[in-house]
Enzyme design. Structure first.
Site, short mmCIF file in Angstrom:
data_model
loop_
_atom_site.label_atom_id
_atom_site.label_comp_id
_atom_site.label_asym_id
_atom_site.label_seq_id
_atom_site.Cartn_x
_atom_site.Cartn_y
_atom_site.Cartn_z
N HIS A 306 0.85 -1.19 0.00
CA HIS A 306 0.00 0.00 0.00
C HIS A 306 0.88 1.23 0.00
O HIS A 306 1.94 1.22 0.63
CB HIS A 306 -0.92 0.02 1.24
N ASP A 363 -8.02 -5.50 0.03
CA ASP A 363 -8.47 -6.33 -1.08
C ASP A 363 -8.08 -7.79 -0.94
O ASP A 363 -8.65 -8.67 -1.58
CB ASP A 363 -7.92 -5.78 -2.40
N1 CMC Z 1 4.10 -7.74 -4.84
C1 CMC Z 1 5.45 -7.77 -4.98
N2 CMC Z 1 6.24 -6.69 -4.84
C2 CMC Z 1 5.65 -5.52 -4.53
C3 CMC Z 1 4.24 -5.41 -4.37
C4 CMC Z 1 3.45 -6.58 -4.53
N3 CMC Z 1 2.14 -6.53 -4.39
N4 CMC Z 1 3.92 -4.13 -4.08
C5 CMC Z 1 5.08 -3.45 -4.05
N5 CMC Z 1 6.13 -4.29 -4.33
C6 CMC Z 1 7.56 -3.94 -4.33
C7 CMC Z 1 7.93 -3.13 -5.57
O1 CMC Z 1 8.32 -3.97 -6.63
C8 CMC Z 1 9.06 -2.28 -5.04
O2 CMC Z 1 10.22 -3.10 -4.95
P1 CMC Z 1 11.69 -2.44 -5.19
O3 CMC Z 1 11.87 -1.48 -4.05
O4 CMC Z 1 12.61 -3.61 -5.15
O5 CMC Z 1 11.64 -1.77 -6.53
C9 CMC Z 1 8.63 -1.96 -3.60
O6 CMC Z 1 7.79 -3.06 -3.22
C10 CMC Z 1 7.85 -0.65 -3.46
O7 CMC Z 1 6.76 -0.69 -4.38
P2 CMC Z 1 6.09 0.59 -5.07
O8 CMC Z 1 5.47 0.18 -6.37
O9 CMC Z 1 7.08 1.71 -5.10
O10 CMC Z 1 4.96 0.97 -4.02
P3 CMC Z 1 3.78 1.95 -4.29
O11 CMC Z 1 3.50 2.60 -3.00
O12 CMC Z 1 4.04 2.83 -5.45
O13 CMC Z 1 2.58 0.98 -4.73
C11 CMC Z 1 0.70 -0.45 -4.67
C12 CMC Z 1 1.54 0.59 -3.91
C13 CMC Z 1 -0.58 -0.71 -3.87
C14 CMC Z 1 0.29 0.10 -6.06
C15 CMC Z 1 1.55 -1.74 -4.84
O14 CMC Z 1 1.92 -2.24 -3.58
C16 CMC Z 1 0.80 -2.83 -5.63
O15 CMC Z 1 0.84 -2.81 -6.86
N6 CMC Z 1 0.10 -3.78 -4.92
C17 CMC Z 1 -0.69 -4.79 -5.56
C18 CMC Z 1 -2.03 -4.23 -5.99
C19 CMC Z 1 -2.96 -4.00 -4.82
O16 CMC Z 1 -3.14 -4.86 -3.96
N7 CMC Z 1 -3.60 -2.83 -4.81
C20 CMC Z 1 -4.61 -2.48 -3.81
C21 CMC Z 1 -4.18 -1.35 -2.91
S1 CMC Z 1 -5.26 -1.23 -1.47
C22 CMC Z 1 -6.75 -0.69 -2.11
C23 CMC Z 1 -6.77 0.75 -2.34
O17 CMC Z 1 -6.70 1.53 -1.34
O18 CMC Z 1 -6.87 1.14 -3.51
#
Ligand code: CMC
Length: 422
Positions: A306, A363
């Site tokens: 998140h 989710d």
């Molecule tokens: N599985 C594997 N690796 C992950 C995941 C995941 N679900 N989420 C983040 N990472 C890794 C990412 O690859 C990165 O690694 P590195 O530092 O080595 O490059 C690190 O964790 C940080 O990730 P980020 O993309 O910079 O984090 P963010 O804050 O931009 O993204 C997110 C947040 C929710 C988009 C992401 O965690 C994700 O895609 N999760 C899966 C989709 C999901 O469950 N979304 C629902 C969110 S909750 C409902 C809502 O409020 O909308």
């Protein structure tokens, strides 16, 4: 007043920027004079370090895993208050008294009915259309049917506008499902409470009695409460962006629906179940965990991580408890839960997930609850929309009444070609 001093190392010029106190959480630096002082803008990809507005609605402490609506912890609201009381709280700032609740709840029931013209729109969609595409179009059409009640200075007009869209959203969502199944678009049932009526509208069939258990109503109600508001997330920021241009409020809500559809946001609940089905068995979990950890693989564990929560999502905690309650009463798909439990077990101890603070989010659990309620996967995100509409509307109202609000117009760092001539 506290201030923050910035110094340009090249020119040696310094300037002070006020630091504004927040009631809870981090204070903010007011940088509105930054360009005037230094001739520079900030660059903040994804706006993760940027406060785009002042708000009194929701507070999140991502490190503690805390979420408050108008000051009340989400766990207390989900357990002790029903969703209609939460709607009142989010829209007005206070929980209703008994008398206020009676009037408010009755008003909300009366506003469930759609204009007959809205029903006709569904005839134009193929049965195979995704419910989110139908919802987006039908809510957009609401702005064509309701031009009135747009005077922001009138509490009465804005109350009418906001209650109408919150009350009609379950009807529209149920119609998307009924249309895709080829079922008649029935009327809402005036004698049923908000969440019960939604389940009724999904299930009612011309023949036979519609059975809805108390535990199902309780779960659906808690799900709406847990999804109701979440401060400046992607869809709310989109709603405020459109709202900032003084567009019709329902046009702004439609923009929020479209932003929510993506699998990085509200669409994740549908993707979680698709992913668990794809994994197929507990034996395959290790393989997919390895894929999620591989930086050369685009695969991500849906329902994990998140932008704000760097601890357990407090909404996920409530849902996990509800899912376990449902397991005994309704017989939740135990194979999917087994796979989900194994993923959770690994992710909570594996260095990759622990070091990146990747915890299960809302989710991860909502999908298995919807499954137990017999709800089709493509309806998961529309249910998120029903819950979140009140949050979008409250943010829109707050924005329209904020004398400091401006049209949303960020800047950029230009990295294209320099000036050139033909
Ligand atoms: N599985 C594997 N690796 C992950 C995941 C995941 N679900 N989420 C983040 N990472 C890794 C990412 O690859 C990165 O690694 P590195 O530092 O080595 O490059 C690190 O964790 C940080 O990730 P980020 O993309 O910079 O984090 P963010 O804050 O931009 O993204 C997110 C947040 C929710 C988009 C992401 O965690 C994700 O895609 N999760 C899966 C989709 C999901 O469950 N979304 C629902 C969110 S909750 C409902 C809502 O409020 O909308």
């Amino acid at each position: 007043m506290a201030s923050f001093t910035l110094t340009d190392n090249q020119s040696g010029k310094s300037a002070e920027f006020p630091v504004l106190d927040s009631v809870l959480g981090s204070n903010v630096i007011d940088i509105s004079k930054l360009h005037k002082e230094f001739g520079v803008y900030t660059l903040d990809n994804g706006l993760s370090m940027t406060g785009s507005c002042e708000s009194k609605i929701t507070y999140i402490d991502g490190n503690k895993g805390e979420l408050l609506y108008r000051g009340y912890p989400i766990e207390e609201l989900a357990e002790k208050k029903n969703y209609v009381e939460v709607i009142h709280l989010i829209l007005t700032g206070e929980l209703p008294s008994q008398e206020e609740y009676t009037v408010f709840e009755r008003d909300m029931r009366q506003k469930r009915f759609p204009h007959e013209g809205i029903k006709k729109i569904f005839n134009a969609f193929p049965d195979s259309a995704h419910p989110m595409a139908m919802m987006s179009s039908a809510v957009s059409a609401l702005s064509a049917f309701h031009h009135r009640h747009l005077d922001v200075s009138s509490d009465e007009e804005y109350r009418e506008m906001s209650q109408r869209v919150v009350a009609k959203m379950p009807t529209i969502a149920a119609y998307t499902f009924r249309h895709s199944m080829g079922y008649p678009l029935i009327f809402p049932d005036m004698d049923r409470y908000f969440s019960e009526n939604f389940l009724y509208m999904l299930r009612a069939f011309p023949t036979g009695k519609t059975e809805i258990k108390d535990v199902e109503i309780k779960c659906m109600d808690a799900i709406f409460t847990l999804h109701a508001e979440h401060e400046q997330n992607a869809s709310t920021t989109t709603v405020r962006g459109v709202g900032s241009t003084s567009a019709h409020p329902y046009a702004a809500i439609v923009a929020g629906i479209n932003a929510l559809w993506g699998k990085a946001h509200g669409g994740a609940n549908e993707s979680v179940i698709s992913q668990l089905e794809m994994i197929g068995s507990v034996e395959n979990v290790d393989k997919y965990i390895a894929k999620a950890k591989d930086s050369n693989d685009e695969f991500r564990l849906m329902g994990f991580g998140h932008r704000v929560y760097k601890n357990f999502d407090p909404r996920a905690k409530v849902l996990k408890k509800l899912r376990d309650e449902l397991r005994d009463e309704l017989g939740v798909n135990s194979k999917l839960i087994e796979i989900a439990n194994r993923i959770e077990e690994i992710a909570l101890t594996d260095e990759y997930f622990v070091s990146r603070n990747l915890y299960p989010n809302i989710d991860f659990y909502s999908g298995t609850i919807f499954e137990a309620l017999g709800i089709k996967k493509s309806m998961f995100t529309p249910i998120f929309v029903i819950g979140r509409t009140v949050g979008w509307v409250a943010q829109l109202i707050e924005q329209r009444r904020d004398p400091k609000a401006k049209i949303v117009r960020p800047r950029q760092r230009y990295i294209g070609p320099g000036k050139r001539h033909l």
